[in-house]
Design a protein around this motif. Structure first.
Motif, PDB file in Angstrom:
ATOM      1  N   GLY A  64     -72.429 -22.151 -28.639  1.00 55.44           N
ATOM      2  CA  GLY A  64     -72.896 -21.449 -27.456  1.00 55.44           C
ATOM      3  C   GLY A  64     -72.227 -21.861 -26.173  1.00 55.44           C
ATOM      4  N   ASP A  65     -70.990 -22.324 -26.242  1.00 58.93           N
ATOM      5  CA  ASP A  65     -70.292 -22.765 -25.033  1.00 58.93           C
ATOM      6  C   ASP A  65     -69.694 -21.600 -24.247  1.00 58.93           C
ATOM      7  N   GLY A  66     -69.796 -20.413 -24.805  1.00 57.67           N
ATOM      8  CA  GLY A  66     -69.260 -19.235 -24.147  1.00 57.67           C
ATOM      9  C   GLY A  66     -69.513 -18.031 -25.024  1.00 57.67           C
ATOM     10  N   PRO A  67     -69.188 -16.839 -24.543  1.00 54.43           N
ATOM     11  CA  PRO A  67     -69.427 -15.632 -25.340  1.00 54.43           C
ATOM     12  C   PRO A  67     -68.419 -15.491 -26.472  1.00 54.43           C
ATOM     13  N   GLY A  68     -68.859 -14.861 -27.561  1.00 54.44           N
ATOM     14  CA  GLY A  68     -67.958 -14.534 -28.673  1.00 54.44           C
ATOM     15  C   GLY A  68     -67.172 -15.721 -29.171  1.00 54.44           C
ATOM     16  N   PRO A  69     -65.853 -15.596 -29.211  1.00 57.20           N
ATOM     17  CA  PRO A  69     -65.015 -16.651 -29.775  1.00 57.20           C
ATOM     18  C   PRO A  69     -65.040 -17.948 -28.977  1.00 57.20           C
ATOM     19  N   LEU A  70     -65.430 -17.881 -27.704  1.00 58.24           N
ATOM     20  CA  LEU A  70     -65.449 -19.087 -26.869  1.00 58.24           C
ATOM     21  C   LEU A  70     -66.617 -20.001 -27.185  1.00 58.24           C
ATOM     22  N   GLY A  71     -67.573 -19.508 -27.960  1.00 61.16           N
ATOM     23  CA  GLY A  71     -68.761 -20.305 -28.260  1.00 61.16           C
ATOM     24  C   GLY A  71     -68.737 -20.971 -29.613  1.00 61.16           C
ATOM     25  N   LEU A  72     -67.537 -21.108 -30.225  1.00 62.61           N
ATOM     26  CA  LEU A  72     -67.430 -21.639 -31.579  1.00 62.61           C
ATOM     27  C   LEU A  72     -66.800 -23.029 -31.600  1.00 62.61           C
ATOM     28  N   THR A  73     -67.279 -23.849 -32.534  1.00 63.75           N
ATOM     29  CA  THR A  73     -66.771 -25.204 -32.711  1.00 63.75           C
ATOM     30  C   THR A  73     -66.680 -25.488 -34.203  1.00 63.75           C
ATOM     31  N   THR A  74     -65.670 -26.238 -34.615  1.00 67.50           N
ATOM     32  CA  THR A  74     -65.561 -26.638 -36.023  1.00 67.50           C
ATOM     33  C   THR A  74     -66.124 -28.040 -36.203  1.00 67.50           C
ATOM     34  N   PHE A  75     -66.764 -28.247 -37.369  1.00 60.14           N
ATOM     35  CA  PHE A  75     -67.382 -29.527 -37.707  1.00 60.14           C
ATOM     36  C   PHE A  75     -66.921 -29.974 -39.089  1.00 60.14           C
TER      37      PHE A  75
END
Length: 383
Positions: A182-193
């Motif tokens: 949720g750091d941004g809309p769409g692709p900007l809100g994704l993180t890998t773990f």
């Protein structure tokens, strides 16, 4: 086995490859041939168990050693040669190898020193299985639609949601997971773990596929991970995922060539020995035309894939080349396998035969690492 049965010797002789690649191709072809008879009897009714056994064999034989942080990394041309030889001989060998490479590539290219030292040795010796978990019921090619949530909790995160169609998901020890922070809309809100599969709240359920493979749906229920689980930078998850998938596209093309070359060899040998209309099947003009078309497609696939792999290794702009190689080679391989079945006739429809396995196996390559339609859009955008 003759090297030319697995590889196009004339393509290998081009300056796109060097002597180390030619030696690797010869060694890989011989290693696979030594195991061909044993692989014929593989139990495909339990692809998870077979995948584990195959992973152990690959690890013990040293074909994954370059994944270890203490070893020199492999160039893309070498990855392609390994995949082509493995696919020619046994789908599950190529499948297991490719997923291990895919997982490790994410860690090698985007992981911290601590993450590399923790996960890569096990991936390199085959004692640990990896998986790349990006697809969801509502997010396949459109990764920006990923909905699995990673909610901040203390200094870590809590994962909730579902991933599906995950290769090696049911035997994985570690998963690279794309989630929404949720750091941004769409692709900007994704993180890998990086998620250890023994973490409470993680569950894997096998999914059957038309070609026997280790495949699963993954469920995350209040699955807690620490800050050290973040792979790359927070909010840059889509960048990580696309980088790894784009790199892998060229190797998918190589695997397609391996499958197609096996089918072509079976069709050609059958046509040369099958008596028909007072001569051989291979004497019929339409059969000659079909075989010639297959040979042209194989040559074009080999050259496109070699060009893409060379460009990647040379550090050149390769996105269009890798997409072109993947699109053409996988589509051509489907046509070659289908044409081979046609030449074999009823003999190509026998349950459990090599042709049946090839027919099942080749279909998925037009979807993996970007469907043909998505790849076409990628190429068009680069024009």
């Amino acid at each position: 086995m003759s090297l030319s049965k697995v590889f196009d010797a004339e393509v290998l002789a081009l300056p796109l490859f060097d002597d180390s690649h030619r030696a690797l191709a010869d060694e890989m072809a011989r290693w696979c041939e030594e195991r061909a008879e044993a692989w014929t009897g593989l139990d495909t009714t339990d692809p998870a168990a077979t995948g584990r056994a195959m992973l152990t064999e690959l690890g013990q034989s040293g074909w994954l050693r370059h994944l270890d942080p203490g070893q020199d990394d492999s160039d893309v041309r070498s990855l392609c040669l390994r995949r082509q030889a493995l696919a020619y001989h046994e789908d599950l060998a190529d499948f297991t190898y490719s997923i291990q490479e895919l997982t490790a590539a994410a860690i090698i290219r985007h992981g911290s020193d601590e993450q590399r030292s923790r996960y890569l040795p096990g991936l390199a010796d085959g004692t640990s299985a990896g998986a790349l978990a990006v697809s969801e019921p509502g997010a396949g090619s459109d990764l920006a639609a990923v909905a699995l949530e990673a909610t901040p909790h203390g200094d870590g995160f809590v994962l909730n949601g579902t991933k599906t169609w995950i290769a090696q998901g049911d035997i994985a020890d570690v998963c690279v997971v794309l989630a929404r922070t949720g750091d941004g809309p769409g692709p900007l809100g994704l993180t890998t773990f990086l998620v250890d599969c023994a973490t409470p709240g993680f569950k894997a359920e096998p999914i059957g596929a038309i070609a026997p493979r280790s495949w699963a749906e993954l469920t995350f229920t209040d699955c807690r991970v620490g800050p050290e689980a973040v792979l790359g930078e927070r909010g840059q998850g889509l960048v990580v995922a696309l980088d790894v998938l784009e790199r892998a596209r060229t190797t998918v093309a190589a695997a397609a060539i391996g499958f197609a070359r096996r089918a072509f060899g079976l069709a050609r040998d059958h046509a040369r020995t099958r008596k028909a209309y007072g001569g051989r099947l291979a004497d019929l003009q339409l059969v000659k035309s079909s075989l010639a078309g297959m040979d042209v497609k194989l040559a074009a696939s080999s050259l496109l894939t070699a060009r893409a792999a060379w460009a990647m290794d040379a550090g050149l702009d390769h996105a269009k080349h890798s997409s072109t190689a993947k699109l053409y080679s996988t589509e051509a391989a489907g046509e070659i396998v289908d044409g081979a079945v046609q030449i074999l006739g009823a003999a190509g429809l026998v349950s459990g035969s090599v042709m049946e396995r090839l027919y099942r196996q080749i279909r998925s390559l037009r979807i993996y690492e970007g469907s043909s339609e998505v790849i076409e859009m990628t190429i068009a955008d680069a024009l």
